[in-house]
Design a protein around this motif. Structure first.
Motif, short mmCIF file in Angstrom:
data_model
loop_
_atom_site.label_atom_id
_atom_site.label_comp_id
_atom_site.label_asym_id
_atom_site.label_seq_id
_atom_site.Cartn_x
_atom_site.Cartn_y
_atom_site.Cartn_z
N PHE A 208 0.81 -1.21 0.00
CA PHE A 208 0.00 0.00 0.00
C PHE A 208 0.85 1.27 0.00
N ILE A 209 2.13 1.15 -0.31
CA ILE A 209 2.98 2.30 -0.62
C ILE A 209 3.75 1.94 -1.88
N SER A 210 4.43 2.91 -2.47
CA SER A 210 5.16 2.64 -3.72
C SER A 210 6.25 1.60 -3.47
N THR A 211 6.53 0.82 -4.49
CA THR A 211 7.53 -0.25 -4.38
C THR A 211 8.90 0.31 -4.01
N ASN A 212 9.25 1.44 -4.61
CA ASN A 212 10.55 2.06 -4.35
C ASN A 212 10.68 2.45 -2.88
N PHE A 214 8.97 1.24 -0.33
CA PHE A 214 9.00 0.02 0.50
C PHE A 214 10.38 -0.61 0.51
N VAL A 215 10.98 -0.77 -0.67
CA VAL A 215 12.28 -1.44 -0.78
C VAL A 215 13.35 -0.66 -0.02
N LEU A 216 13.37 0.67 -0.21
CA LEU A 216 14.39 1.48 0.46
C LEU A 216 14.31 1.34 1.98
N VAL A 217 13.12 1.49 2.53
CA VAL A 217 12.96 1.45 3.99
C VAL A 217 13.19 0.03 4.53
N PHE A 218 12.60 -0.97 3.88
CA PHE A 218 12.73 -2.34 4.38
C PHE A 218 14.18 -2.83 4.32
N VAL A 219 14.84 -2.60 3.19
CA VAL A 219 16.25 -3.01 3.07
C VAL A 219 17.10 -2.22 4.05
N ALA A 256 22.25 1.59 6.14
CA ALA A 256 20.92 1.46 6.75
C ALA A 256 20.26 2.82 6.92
N LEU A 257 20.94 3.75 7.57
CA LEU A 257 20.35 5.06 7.83
C LEU A 257 20.06 5.81 6.54
N PHE A 258 20.97 5.73 5.59
CA PHE A 258 20.75 6.45 4.32
C PHE A 258 19.53 5.91 3.59
N LEU A 259 19.40 4.59 3.52
CA LEU A 259 18.26 3.99 2.82
C LEU A 259 16.94 4.30 3.52
N ILE A 260 16.94 4.25 4.85
CA ILE A 260 15.71 4.53 5.60
C ILE A 260 15.25 5.97 5.38
N VAL A 261 16.17 6.91 5.54
CA VAL A 261 15.82 8.33 5.35
C VAL A 261 15.41 8.59 3.91
N GLN A 262 16.15 8.02 2.96
CA GLN A 262 15.82 8.21 1.55
C GLN A 262 14.46 7.59 1.23
N GLY A 263 14.13 6.49 1.90
CA GLY A 263 12.83 5.85 1.69
C GLY A 263 11.69 6.72 2.18
N PHE A 264 11.86 7.34 3.34
CA PHE A 264 10.83 8.23 3.86
C PHE A 264 10.72 9.51 3.01
N ILE A 265 11.85 9.96 2.47
CA ILE A 265 11.81 11.10 1.54
C ILE A 265 11.01 10.73 0.30
N ASP A 266 11.30 9.54 -0.23
CA ASP A 266 10.60 9.09 -1.44
C ASP A 266 9.10 8.98 -1.20
N GLN A 267 8.72 8.55 -0.01
CA GLN A 267 7.29 8.44 0.32
C GLN A 267 6.62 9.81 0.29
N LYS A 268 7.29 10.81 0.88
CA LYS A 268 6.74 12.17 0.89
C LYS A 268 6.72 12.77 -0.52
N VAL A 269 7.76 12.49 -1.31
CA VAL A 269 7.81 12.99 -2.69
C VAL A 269 6.63 12.45 -3.49
N THR A 270 6.32 11.18 -3.31
CA THR A 270 5.18 10.58 -4.00
C THR A 270 3.88 11.26 -3.59
N GLU A 271 3.71 11.48 -2.28
CA GLU A 271 2.50 12.15 -1.79
C GLU A 271 2.38 13.56 -2.37
N ILE A 272 3.49 14.28 -2.40
CA ILE A 272 3.47 15.67 -2.87
C ILE A 272 3.17 15.74 -4.37
N LYS A 273 3.72 14.81 -5.13
CA LYS A 273 3.44 14.80 -6.57
C LYS A 273 1.97 14.55 -6.85
N LEU A 274 1.35 13.70 -6.04
CA LEU A 274 -0.09 13.47 -6.19
C LEU A 274 -0.88 14.74 -5.86
#
Length: 314
Positions: A208-212, A214-219, A256-274
């Motif tokens: 229920f979130i973008s694949t990108n 999810f992958v960034l945060v989970f990995v 780990a920290l870079f991927l997690i933060v980048q994943g949360f950034i990507d989530q917000k970017v997706t929301e903002i584009k919508l």
């Protein structure tokens, strides 16, 4: 859509991924920290390690600084030329960015403090407590997503088993080496459970979130688990301080920290584009009206083009 609206939308879209500068600084500091570990330069490790989390916060904040700036201008009425459509969209985008911002900031602050305390042997438990609080903040971000829909773990509870197995194996091998220290045993159980829950909550977001995102945060959380496991294994089982182990702990932690933060950034970017896409249909009007205005703009462009062609013929 007015020319001003187009300029604003394009400016936001181009800026929401942040500038490259902070990412370059991040990897430069990370590289220097790795070199400091390799050559065993304590003062350089002490300086560079905490800055890793600080720069990550700047990366996150920089990604949405333009939206914050526009919103501040609207609040202080310095942008009277903005129409209601663009104001509405900027406000929605700002609210999206603000939602969860404090938890990102707080989690990175606790990681920052944890990095400092883990530099010294006699403050290990304090450092562990700081990282535990950091995970609690990450839980809020992950769980708030999970409340919206049933995630992968909720639908397939059997997927929890690998995480439980990991925790059981970790405690099985570590406990014999700390059996005479009750406080340390409790700390290891609590923190081991915390990082396991982080992995479970990160996996639960699938679907229920973008694949990108999810992958960034989970990995990222998987690398966090690997880093913390390596620390525990090195400190309690091997009881060594080898350079290779230190390098692996820090490298996996940085990733780990870079991927997690980048994943949360990507989530917000997706929301903002919508949210920005709403402006194409003028969020305060019916979609038909928005389409008719766009059609009128196309006709105006055609008229201008025809006039230009006629002037050339004359």
């Amino acid at each position: 859509m007015t020319h001003l609206n187009l300029v604003i939308i394009n400016t936001i879209k181009e800026s929401i991924n942040g500038t490259l500068l902070y990412k370059v600084i991040f990897f430069l500091i990370a590289f220097i920290n790795i070199l400091a570990i390799y050559f065993d330069i304590f003062w350089l490790k002490a300086i560079t390690k905490p800055f890793i989390t600080i720069i990550l916060f700047f990366i996150y904040a920089d990604s949405f600084s333009v939206i914050a700036s526009y919103h501040n201008d609207i609040e202080t009425e310095e942008r009277s030329e903005f129409d209601e459509n663009i104001k509405s969209v900027i406000s929605k985008a700002y609210n999206s960015v603000s939602d969860g911002f404090i938890f990102i900031f707080t989690s990175l602050i606790f990681c920052f403090l944890g990095d400092i305390f883990l530099l010294f042997e006699n403050t290990f438990l304090v450092g562990l407590l700081c990282f535990l609080m950091g995970h609690f903040c990450f839980w809020v971000l992950l769980w708030r997503n999970s409340l919206k829909k049933e995630g992968l773990i909720v639908k397939n509870k059997i997927l929890i088993l690998p995480f439980i197995a990991y925790l059981g194996i970790l405690l099985y091998y570590i406990f014999p080496h700390i059996k005479n220290d009750l406080i340390l045993q409790i700390a290891v159980v609590i923190y081991g459970t915390a990082i396991t829950v982080s992995g479970i909550l990160a996996l639960n977001r699938f679907g229920f979130i973008s694949t990108n995102t999810f992958v960034l945060v989970f990995v990222g959380f998987l690398f966090f688990i690997i880093s913390d496991t390596w620390i525990a294994w090195q400190k309690f089982v091997l009881k060594t301080n080898h350079t290779f182990d230190n390098l692996m702990v820090m490298t996996t932690y940085i990733i780990a920290l870079f991927l997690i933060v980048q994943g949360f950034i990507d989530q917000k970017v997706t929301e903002i584009k919508l949210i920005l896409n709403e402006l194409n249909l003028f969020s305060n009007t019916e979609s038909k009206q928005g389409k008719s205005i766009i059609k009128q703009l196309e006709e105006n462009i055609t008229v201008i083009f025809n006039k230009h062609s006629d002037s050339k013929k004359n």
